[in-house]
Design a protein around this motif. Structure first.
Motif, PDB file in Angstrom:
ATOM      1  N   GLU A 140       8.715   9.033  -5.849  1.00 61.26           N
ATOM      2  CA  GLU A 140       8.160  10.390  -5.816  1.00 61.26           C
ATOM      3  C   GLU A 140       6.644  10.384  -5.642  1.00 61.26           C
ATOM      4  OE1 GLU A 140       9.476  12.249  -9.385  1.00 61.26           O
ATOM      5  OE2 GLU A 140      11.603  11.892  -8.969  1.00 61.26           O
ATOM      6  N   ALA A 141       6.072   9.194  -5.452  1.00 63.13           N
ATOM      7  CA  ALA A 141       4.630   9.038  -5.215  1.00 63.13           C
ATOM      8  C   ALA A 141       3.792   9.599  -6.354  1.00 63.13           C
ATOM      9  CB  ALA A 141       4.242   9.690  -3.889  1.00 63.13           C
ATOM     10  N   LYS A 142       4.280   9.469  -7.580  1.00 71.08           N
ATOM     11  CA  LYS A 142       3.504   9.914  -8.738  1.00 71.08           C
ATOM     12  C   LYS A 142       2.355   8.964  -9.054  1.00 71.08           C
ATOM     13  CE  LYS A 142       7.211  12.544 -10.940  1.00 71.08           C
ATOM     14  NZ  LYS A 142       8.080  12.716 -12.134  1.00 71.08           N
ATOM     15  N   PHE A 143       2.470   7.720  -8.573  1.00 71.35           N
ATOM     16  CA  PHE A 143       1.342   6.788  -8.618  1.00 71.35           C
ATOM     17  C   PHE A 143       1.525   5.780  -7.495  1.00 71.35           C
ATOM     18  CE2 PHE A 143       4.320   4.042 -10.711  1.00 71.35           C
ATOM     19  CZ  PHE A 143       3.844   2.745 -10.545  1.00 71.35           C
ATOM     20  N   LEU A 144       0.439   5.150  -7.084  1.00 72.39           N
ATOM     21  CA  LEU A 144       0.458   4.213  -5.974  1.00 72.39           C
ATOM     22  C   LEU A 144       0.179   2.806  -6.467  1.00 72.39           C
ATOM     23  CD1 LEU A 144      -1.583   6.264  -3.340  1.00 72.39           C
ATOM     24  CD2 LEU A 144       0.904   6.067  -3.525  1.00 72.39           C
ATOM     25  N   LEU A 145       0.821   1.851  -5.830  1.00 72.51           N
ATOM     26  CA  LEU A 145       0.565   0.452  -6.139  1.00 72.51           C
ATOM     27  C   LEU A 145      -0.724   0.006  -5.452  1.00 72.51           C
ATOM     28  CD1 LEU A 145       4.174  -0.897  -5.550  1.00 72.51           C
ATOM     29  CD2 LEU A 145       3.065  -0.665  -7.764  1.00 72.51           C
ATOM     30  N   PHE A 146      -1.342  -1.010  -5.996  1.00 71.15           N
ATOM     31  CA  PHE A 146      -2.528  -1.566  -5.369  1.00 71.15           C
ATOM     32  C   PHE A 146      -2.115  -2.472  -4.210  1.00 71.15           C
ATOM     33  CE2 PHE A 146      -4.263  -0.800  -9.721  1.00 71.15           C
ATOM     34  CZ  PHE A 146      -5.222   0.126  -9.346  1.00 71.15           C
ATOM     35  N   LEU A 147      -3.004  -2.516  -3.202  1.00 68.01           N
ATOM     36  CA  LEU A 147      -2.707  -3.344  -2.039  1.00 68.01           C
ATOM     37  C   LEU A 147      -2.645  -4.817  -2.407  1.00 68.01           C
ATOM     38  CD1 LEU A 147      -4.930  -1.652   0.693  1.00 68.01           C
ATOM     39  CD2 LEU A 147      -2.452  -1.522   0.476  1.00 68.01           C
ATOM     40  N   ASN A 148      -3.545  -5.240  -3.277  1.00 68.92           N
ATOM     41  CA  ASN A 148      -3.620  -6.647  -3.649  1.00 68.92           C
ATOM     42  C   ASN A 148      -4.331  -6.783  -4.990  1.00 68.92           C
ATOM     43  OD1 ASN A 148      -6.451  -6.431  -2.960  1.00 68.92           O
ATOM     44  ND2 ASN A 148      -5.822  -6.730  -0.815  1.00 68.92           N
ATOM     45  N   GLN A 149      -4.477  -8.013  -5.443  1.00 70.82           N
ATOM     46  CA  GLN A 149      -5.119  -8.283  -6.729  1.00 70.82           C
ATOM     47  C   GLN A 149      -6.599  -7.915  -6.718  1.00 70.82           C
ATOM     48  OE1 GLN A 149      -3.460  -9.191  -9.359  1.00 70.82           O
ATOM     49  NE2 GLN A 149      -5.221  -9.439 -10.746  1.00 70.82           N
ATOM     50  N   ASN A 150      -7.234  -8.057  -5.574  1.00 71.02           N
ATOM     51  CA  ASN A 150      -8.664  -7.730  -5.487  1.00 71.02           C
ATOM     52  C   ASN A 150      -8.920  -6.245  -5.739  1.00 71.02           C
ATOM     53  OD1 ASN A 150      -9.320 -10.373  -4.859  1.00 71.02           O
ATOM     54  ND2 ASN A 150      -9.112 -10.040  -2.643  1.00 71.02           N
ATOM     55  N   GLU A 151      -8.043  -5.398  -5.200  1.00 70.07           N
ATOM     56  CA  GLU A 151      -8.197  -3.960  -5.424  1.00 70.07           C
ATOM     57  C   GLU A 151      -8.000  -3.611  -6.894  1.00 70.07           C
ATOM     58  OE1 GLU A 151      -6.639   0.296  -3.546  1.00 70.07           O
ATOM     59  OE2 GLU A 151      -5.421  -1.517  -3.312  1.00 70.07           O
ATOM     60  N   LEU A 152      -7.037  -4.265  -7.539  1.00 73.84           N
ATOM     61  CA  LEU A 152      -6.804  -4.044  -8.969  1.00 73.84           C
ATOM     62  C   LEU A 152      -8.030  -4.450  -9.781  1.00 73.84           C
ATOM     63  CD1 LEU A 152      -5.032  -3.471 -11.461  1.00 73.84           C
ATOM     64  CD2 LEU A 152      -4.100  -5.771 -11.222  1.00 73.84           C
TER      65      LEU A 152
ATOM     66  N   ALA B 277       8.358  -3.230  -2.094  1.00 75.95           N
ATOM     67  CA  ALA B 277       8.423  -3.403  -0.637  1.00 75.95           C
ATOM     68  C   ALA B 277       8.530  -2.064   0.077  1.00 75.95           C
ATOM     69  CB  ALA B 277       9.606  -4.281  -0.274  1.00 75.95           C
ATOM     70  N   GLN B 278       9.208  -1.115  -0.528  1.00 75.29           N
ATOM     71  CA  GLN B 278       9.445   0.169   0.118  1.00 75.29           C
ATOM     72  C   GLN B 278       8.271   1.135  -0.040  1.00 75.29           C
ATOM     73  OE1 GLN B 278      13.103   1.526  -1.643  1.00 75.29           O
ATOM     74  NE2 GLN B 278      14.395   0.324  -0.251  1.00 75.29           N
ATOM     75  N   PHE B 279       7.583   1.066  -1.180  1.00 70.98           N
ATOM     76  CA  PHE B 279       6.584   2.110  -1.477  1.00 70.98           C
ATOM     77  C   PHE B 279       5.157   1.592  -1.592  1.00 70.98           C
ATOM     78  CE2 PHE B 279      10.628   3.367  -3.583  1.00 70.98           C
ATOM     79  CZ  PHE B 279      10.955   4.374  -2.708  1.00 70.98           C
TER      80      PHE B 279
END
Length: 536
Positions: free
Chosen positions: A59-71, A135-137
């Motif tokens: 539901e896109a209530k939050f987004l994952l980070f692209l990689n560890q550097n962004e986190l 993988a999907q979101f």
């Protein structure tokens, strides 16, 4: 108490799913999931957390980070983040906590609770669900391929799985995921390239790698009936949709390595060869040889790569030679491996010690298969028959039944060897020309001898052995005896049960049950005879 806690977990899960503002209750679920001693609430909490994160990502209530550097960048600037960015950071951190918890449970070998396996299986399901969700979101960078999968998470799962103590349930569970083409491709690729570099190789790790390779599904190449081209393409598309766990068919090229089973078999072949480069303990070495014929060789692209390994194993002698026998014969029979002294080596393996090995049934079943061809020379077959007969004099009585039947079947299968039953050559009856110590069956003089050992067994103390020997008197029978029952009942327990169940003729005993003891006179009185019969 447990029921109330489960209801509370359901209530918390429902609140979080309905209202994003109740996300802070995720901390409570992680707390319940951390209490491994309470198996049912722990399992329920892990399942609920995976469902919540999957739902929120969908539901896109939050987004994952692209990689560890962004986190790490978000964590360094946490004071300057707005509310949405703080929420995104907090949810990613809680997701990382859940992953770490499940990976730790998967690695845990200290719990003695048999129900803890349920926790491990729940963790495997949950971790692969997270692989699919990520993988999907997860947004990918513009220069990245569309079929990106969370490689780091997948590698962590395999690291945890291959370093824990596995049982049949866990292997069966991971096997169900390995049936998906995309997961199998990336897992095999990781096991081939990076796994041994990242992990300390122990006996447990090697045993687990062997179990995973042996359990790898759908890699045996099968001949399929030809169908119309249009139907082939349609069936292939439908099959790929069913066989892909994470990726989408439309995002893959027609010639993508991910969906080519020949590439999978090549990866498997290389993984297995890489595994053989490790130092194997005697226990693992035996386990490998047992699994080779049916679970490993059929999946390889080039089984002849095992020729040196199997030849060395076969020449080492003892139990290792027996276990390597089947695999080596497969290479000789189906892959044209040249091994000129194969039967001579098998002949040398025939020894009374084989009857005290737990693999004796396996050995004789293989020996029966090796001697199946009617094109074998009479000299060769006669040497085997004669040596088996000599072994029957010293083998355990429980094994005599199938040994005698085995010898009988060889005589039926190879009529030219019937001369051994009644050899009319004028040889000294006190001297057997057969040389059992001769390593070369060609020089053993078996055809000049006779089966006097079988005649000796007619006086065996076990009645059933004598009965089986009597069957040798009628060699006009053309049908071989079935050895399955003999193989299954060649134990001392079966022998004792056979003797106890047999109907034995009972003779009348010279006892007079009418005698009774007279305690006063310390003698015996016959109640039917008036005279006192006193016995001192």
């Amino acid at each position: 108490m447990g029921s109330n806690l489960n209801e509370k977990i359901d209530s918390i899960t429902d609140q979080i799913l309905k209202n994003k503002k109740r996300s802070n209750l995720i901390v409570d679920l992680i707390k319940y999931a951390s209490e491994a001693k309470k198996i049912q609430p722990c399992v329920k909490s892990i399942g609920s957390l995976c469902h919540i994160f999957g739902s929120y990502l969908k539901e896109a209530k939050f987004l994952l980070f692209l990689n560890q550097n962004e986190l790490e960048m978000f964590e360094k600037n946490s004071k300057n983040l707005n509310s949405d960015e703080k929420y995104r950071l907090w949810m990613n951190q809680r997701l990382a906590d859940l992953k770490s918890l499940m990976l730790e449970y998967l690695k845990n070998n200290s719990s003695k609770n048999p129900k803890f396996q349920t926790v491990k299986i729940t963790c495997i399901n949950g971790l692969f669900d997270l692989v699919k969700y990520e993988a999907q979101f997860k947004k990918v960078e513009e220069n990245e391929e569309k079929h990106q999968i969370p490689q780091e998470l997948l590698e962590n799962i395999m690291d945890a799985f291959l370093t824990t103590e596995l049982n049949e349930k866990l292997i069966k569970k991971i096997r169900s995921f390995l049936s998906f083409w995309d997961l199998r491709y990336f897992i095999l690729k990781y096991m081939l390239i990076d796994f041994y570099k990242k992990n300390h190789v122990t006996e447990t790790v090697l045993e687990n790698v062997l179990s995973i390779l042996a359990a790898m599904p759908d890699l045996v190449k099968e001949e399929k009936p030809k169908t119309e081209p249009a139907n082939d393409a349609e069936i292939l598309d439908k099959t790929m949709e069913q066989k892909l766990f994470v990726l989408k068919r439309e995002n893959l090229a027609i010639n993508s390595k991910i969906i080519q089973q020949d590439i999978h078999r090549k990866l498997f072949n290389d993984c297995f060869v890489s595994f053989l480069k490790n130092q194997l303990s005697p226990k693992l070495y035996k386990k490998l040889l047992i699994k080779l014929p049916e679970k490993l060789i059929p999946k390889m692209t080039n089984p002849l790569m095992l020729a040196d390994f199997l030849t060395h194993s076969y020449n080492s002698g003892g139990l290792i030679s027996v276990l390597a026998l089947n695999s080596l014969f497969i290479l000789i029979n189906y892959y044209n491996l040249e091994y000129p002294n194969f039967y001579q080596k098998v002949y040398q393996l025939l020894d009374s010690a084989i009857f005290h090995s737990k693999y004796k049934d396996r050995f004789f079943q293989l020996l029966d298969m090796f001697l199946l061809s009617t094109h074998l020379s009479s000299v060769l077959v006669a040497a085997f028959i004669k040596k088996l007969s000599r072994m029957s004099l010293t083998c355990p009585p429980a094994d005599l039944k199938f040994l005698v039947l085995f010898t009988y079947n060889l005589l039926i299968r190879h009529p030219n060897c019937k001369i051994l039953i009644h050899n009319k050559t004028k040889a000294d009856i006190l001297e057997d020309p057969f040389d059992i110590d001769c390593a070369d069956f060609k020089n053993s003089n078996a055809l000049k001898s006779s089966l006097w050992e079988i005649q000796t067994l007619k006086s065996h103390y076990c009645a059933y052995v004598s009965k089986e020997i009597e069957k040798m008197n009628n060699l006009s029978q053309a049908v071989e005896f079935q050895l399955d029952d003999a193989f299954e009942n060649n134990s001392y327990e079966a022998l004792i049960d056979m003797e106890l169940d047999s109907n034995k003729a009972t003779a009348n005993c010279a006892l007079n049950y009418s005698l009774s003891i007279n305690a006063e006179n310390d003698g015996f009185y016959d109640l039917q005879v008036s005279n006192l019969l006193k016995m001192n």
